[in-house]
Design a protein around this motif. Sequence first.
Motif, mmCIF file in Angstrom:
data_model
loop_
_atom_site.group_PDB
_atom_site.id
_atom_site.type_symbol
_atom_site.label_atom_id
_atom_site.label_comp_id
_atom_site.label_asym_id
_atom_site.label_seq_id
_atom_site.Cartn_x
_atom_site.Cartn_y
_atom_site.Cartn_z
ATOM 1 N N UNK A 53 0.814 -1.217 0.000
ATOM 2 C CA UNK A 53 0.000 0.000 0.000
ATOM 3 C C UNK A 53 0.850 1.271 0.000
ATOM 4 N N UNK A 54 2.153 1.159 0.153
ATOM 5 C CA UNK A 54 3.030 2.341 0.076
ATOM 6 C C UNK A 54 3.451 2.600 -1.355
ATOM 7 N N UNK A 55 4.049 1.605 -1.983
ATOM 8 C CA UNK A 55 4.406 1.673 -3.391
ATOM 9 C C UNK A 55 4.746 0.281 -3.871
ATOM 10 N N UNK A 60 9.403 -0.407 -9.267
ATOM 11 C CA UNK A 60 10.561 0.470 -9.099
ATOM 12 C C UNK A 60 11.872 -0.258 -8.809
ATOM 13 N N UNK A 61 11.837 -1.567 -8.632
ATOM 14 C CA UNK A 61 13.028 -2.314 -8.247
ATOM 15 C C UNK A 61 13.944 -2.610 -9.433
ATOM 16 N N UNK A 69 16.212 6.056 -11.730
ATOM 17 C CA UNK A 69 14.786 5.988 -11.449
ATOM 18 C C UNK A 69 14.325 4.709 -10.789
ATOM 19 N N UNK A 70 15.259 3.902 -10.287
ATOM 20 C CA UNK A 70 14.918 2.635 -9.648
ATOM 21 C C UNK A 70 15.572 2.552 -8.273
#
Length: 77
Positions: A53-55, A60-61, A69-70
Amino acid sequence: MQRPTDPTSRIDSHDDIALIGIGCRLPGGAGDPRALWKLLCDGVDAIRDIPADRWDPDRYYSPDPRTPGRVACRRAG
């Protein structure tokens, strides 16, 4: 206590301060700062998977920390 007229001047380290509030997300299921302190004193490992629920960590990994950007982690605390 007399406040300095120049806001950039150094405040004496012996001046009193008042902590009027605290807000934070605490790791390891600690619900308040006192519980966080106990967690730290007890040596609890509070590193967990990043909550969905945060991201979205899959979005993004990257295992390569140099990838723009990761992020190179899936866990935090």
